[in-house]
Design a protein around this motif. Sequence first.
Motif, short mmCIF file in Angstrom:
data_model
loop_
_atom_site.label_atom_id
_atom_site.label_comp_id
_atom_site.label_asym_id
_atom_site.label_seq_id
_atom_site.Cartn_x
_atom_site.Cartn_y
_atom_site.Cartn_z
N LEU A 58 0.83 -1.21 0.00
CA LEU A 58 0.00 0.00 0.00
C LEU A 58 0.86 1.26 0.00
CD1 LEU A 58 -2.93 1.11 0.24
CD2 LEU A 58 -2.59 1.10 2.73
N ALA A 59 1.95 1.24 0.78
CA ALA A 59 2.77 2.43 0.94
C ALA A 59 3.70 2.67 -0.24
CB ALA A 59 3.59 2.32 2.23
N THR A 60 4.20 1.58 -0.87
CA THR A 60 5.23 1.73 -1.92
C THR A 60 4.72 1.42 -3.31
OG1 THR A 60 5.98 -0.58 -1.76
CG2 THR A 60 6.96 1.01 -0.22
N GLY A 61 3.59 0.73 -3.41
CA GLY A 61 3.09 0.32 -4.73
C GLY A 61 3.80 -0.88 -5.29
N GLU A 62 4.65 -1.53 -4.47
CA GLU A 62 5.41 -2.70 -4.93
C GLU A 62 5.11 -3.91 -4.05
OE1 GLU A 62 9.53 -1.77 -5.06
OE2 GLU A 62 9.29 -0.10 -6.48
N ALA A 63 4.82 -5.03 -4.70
CA ALA A 63 4.60 -6.28 -3.97
C ALA A 63 5.93 -6.79 -3.41
CB ALA A 63 3.97 -7.32 -4.88
N GLN A 64 5.87 -7.37 -2.22
CA GLN A 64 7.08 -7.84 -1.54
C GLN A 64 7.14 -9.36 -1.55
OE1 GLN A 64 9.22 -5.41 -0.31
NE2 GLN A 64 7.75 -3.98 -1.25
N PHE A 79 9.63 -13.99 6.48
CA PHE A 79 8.59 -14.86 5.92
C PHE A 79 8.47 -14.65 4.43
CE2 PHE A 79 7.49 -14.73 10.31
CZ PHE A 79 6.93 -15.97 10.59
N ALA A 80 8.21 -15.75 3.71
CA ALA A 80 7.86 -15.65 2.30
C ALA A 80 6.42 -15.19 2.18
CB ALA A 80 8.04 -17.00 1.62
N VAL A 81 6.17 -14.29 1.24
CA VAL A 81 4.81 -13.83 0.97
C VAL A 81 4.26 -14.67 -0.18
CG1 VAL A 81 3.36 -11.87 0.34
CG2 VAL A 81 5.42 -11.52 1.74
N GLU A 82 3.19 -15.41 0.08
CA GLU A 82 2.65 -16.32 -0.91
C GLU A 82 2.10 -15.56 -2.12
OE1 GLU A 82 1.43 -20.21 -2.30
OE2 GLU A 82 2.87 -19.49 -0.80
N GLU A 83 1.37 -14.50 -1.85
CA GLU A 83 0.86 -13.68 -2.95
C GLU A 83 0.43 -12.32 -2.42
OE1 GLU A 83 -3.70 -14.70 -3.76
OE2 GLU A 83 -2.42 -16.48 -3.92
N SER A 84 0.40 -11.33 -3.30
CA SER A 84 -0.09 -9.99 -2.97
C SER A 84 -0.90 -9.47 -4.15
CB SER A 84 1.07 -9.04 -2.68
OG SER A 84 1.71 -9.35 -1.45
N ALA A 85 -1.84 -8.59 -3.84
CA ALA A 85 -2.67 -8.02 -4.91
C ALA A 85 -3.14 -6.64 -4.50
CB ALA A 85 -3.87 -8.92 -5.19
N GLU A 86 -3.31 -5.78 -5.50
CA GLU A 86 -3.95 -4.49 -5.27
C GLU A 86 -5.42 -4.67 -5.66
OE1 GLU A 86 -3.22 0.23 -6.08
OE2 GLU A 86 -2.63 -1.18 -7.66
N LEU A 87 -6.29 -4.69 -4.67
CA LEU A 87 -7.70 -4.97 -4.91
C LEU A 87 -8.37 -3.80 -5.62
CD1 LEU A 87 -8.61 -6.66 -1.51
CD2 LEU A 87 -7.80 -7.73 -3.61
N ARG A 88 -7.97 -2.63 -5.24
CA ARG A 88 -8.38 -1.39 -5.90
C ARG A 88 -7.44 -0.31 -5.39
NH1 ARG A 88 -10.92 1.37 -1.85
NH2 ARG A 88 -12.21 0.19 -0.38
N GLN A 89 -7.54 0.87 -5.90
CA GLN A 89 -6.64 1.93 -5.45
C GLN A 89 -6.85 2.18 -3.95
OE1 GLN A 89 -6.93 5.59 -7.61
NE2 GLN A 89 -5.05 6.44 -6.72
N GLY A 90 -5.74 2.14 -3.22
CA GLY A 90 -5.81 2.38 -1.78
C GLY A 90 -6.20 1.17 -0.97
N ARG A 91 -6.15 -0.02 -1.57
CA ARG A 91 -6.55 -1.25 -0.83
C ARG A 91 -5.73 -2.42 -1.36
NH1 ARG A 91 -11.06 -2.76 2.16
NH2 ARG A 91 -11.68 -4.94 2.07
N THR A 92 -4.92 -3.01 -0.50
CA THR A 92 -4.03 -4.11 -0.90
C THR A 92 -4.25 -5.32 0.01
OG1 THR A 92 -2.29 -3.21 0.52
CG2 THR A 92 -2.24 -2.59 -1.82
N GLU A 93 -3.77 -6.46 -0.49
CA GLU A 93 -3.97 -7.71 0.25
C GLU A 93 -2.76 -8.60 0.05
OE1 GLU A 93 -8.01 -9.63 0.62
OE2 GLU A 93 -7.02 -11.05 -0.76
N SER A 94 -2.33 -9.27 1.15
CA SER A 94 -1.21 -10.20 1.07
C SER A 94 -1.51 -11.46 1.88
CB SER A 94 0.08 -9.55 1.60
OG SER A 94 0.48 -8.50 0.76
N VAL A 95 -0.85 -12.56 1.49
CA VAL A 95 -1.10 -13.87 2.10
C VAL A 95 0.22 -14.46 2.57
CG1 VAL A 95 -1.93 -16.22 1.73
CG2 VAL A 95 -3.09 -14.29 0.63
#
Length: 400
Positions: A58-64, A79-95
Motif C-alpha cells: 500500500l505504501a510503496t506500490g510494490e509487492a514484496q 517470511f515468504a509472501v505467498e501472494e499480494s494483490a492491489e484490490l483497488r486503489q488504496g486497498r491491498t492484500e497479502s497472504v
Amino acid sequence: MTADDIPPHRPGEPRPGEPDLREPDLPRTAKARPKALRTGWTTGTCASAAARAAALYLATGEAQPWVEVALPSGRRVTFAVEESAELRQGRTESVVVKDAGDDPDVTHGSRLTATVSWRGAPGLALHGGVGVGVVTRPGLGLEVGGPAINPVPRSMINQAVGEVIDVDARGVDVTISVPDGELRARKTTNAKLGILGGISILGTTGIVRPFSTASWRASVEQAVSVAAAQHVPAVVLCTGGRTEKGAMELLPQLPGVSFVEVGDFTGAALRRAVEGGVPHVVFVGMAGKLTKLASGILMTHYTRSKVDPGVLADITRTAGGPAAVTEQVAHANTARHAFELWDSAGLLEAAGTELCRRVAEVLARFTEHAMTAEAAMVDFTGRTVIASAGSSAVRGGLLP
C-alpha cells in the motif's frame, strides 16, 4: 470400630474429599518420533507478516516477496509472501501460509490473509474477516462481539504495520481473514468456548513449540534434572513463557536454572524432581491449568483434560461465595470467566488462595510428600500474583 480397625492411609492415596490423581497418556499424534521436532509459527506471527506485506504494498506500490517482522522477544524473522494483490486503489492484500512445524495444529497450512486500506481518521483499526472467529461469550479476555484476535497478535500486527506506515499521520484499516478458517475451527474447541465462525488468532511468543509432544516432555525432564544436579533448593514449574518471566520476578532469590517451562507435563517434572532429591516445588500458573491440577490431573494437554466447573464452584463455596455467585461459577464458560466472576464478587484473593491450597496438596500427594509444595495464581499477564498457598507456607515457604 476402634482406631485400630481403620486401615492406615497409604501415601499418595486420596483421603475422603481429595481428588483422584490422574496422568492421562499423550494423544496418539504426540508420541515419540524418530527425529527432532521442528518449531513453527503462530497464527499471530503469520498474520503480522501478512499485514506488513500488505502495508508495504500500500505504501510503496510494490509487492514484496519477503517480509521481516519482530517477535515479542525482539527477535526478527523473515517470511515468504505467498501472494499480494492491489484490490483497488488504496486497498491491498497479502497472504502468508502458516507453518506450524511438527506440532499437531489444525491451522497448519492455513492462508493468513491481511487486507490493508487507507481510512479517513488517524490510527490503526483492526478487524476480523472471513474465517476469523467472533467472540460471543465472556471469559476469554476479549471484547464480546469482537474478533478472536488475542492481545499479543494485536500488538504484533500494530508494530508490523506501524513500522511501515505512520498511522498517527494517516490511518489504516487492517482486516485479518483465513479463507477456510470456519472449516478448520470445527476441529477446535472454539464453538464450545463461544468463538463462532472461524479460528482464533493466537500466540504469546510468536513461536509454536511442540509442547504437546513426547520430545517436549523429555526436555522438561532434562531441565529438572539439570536443576537437581545443581542442588537448587526448589524447582519452579511455570506453564509458559509469560508465567516463567513473572515467576523469576517473584522469586529473585532462586537461580535461573530453577525455573522450568513445564507446559502440560507437571507429573513428569515432579517425578524427575523427586528422583533428583529436590526438596521443594513451586507451581506458578493461571486459573485454567491450576484448576486442572486441583482436580488431580497431572498431564493437562487439552485433548486429555478439561477444566471442571464443578471444582471451581466448590472453591467458590469454600471461599465464602454466596449461592448466586457459586451458581454463576458452576456455569462459567472458562476458568478465566470464573476468575472474572470472582473478581467482580470481591472473592478473587480468597478463591485464588483456596485454589492454590488445593493445587499444593495435589503436588505434595503426587510425590508422596517427598517434596513440600506451594502454588501461586497469576493474572493473565503472568506478572501479577493474585494469590498463593502451600503446604510449606507455615514453615517459611518461598512465596511472599
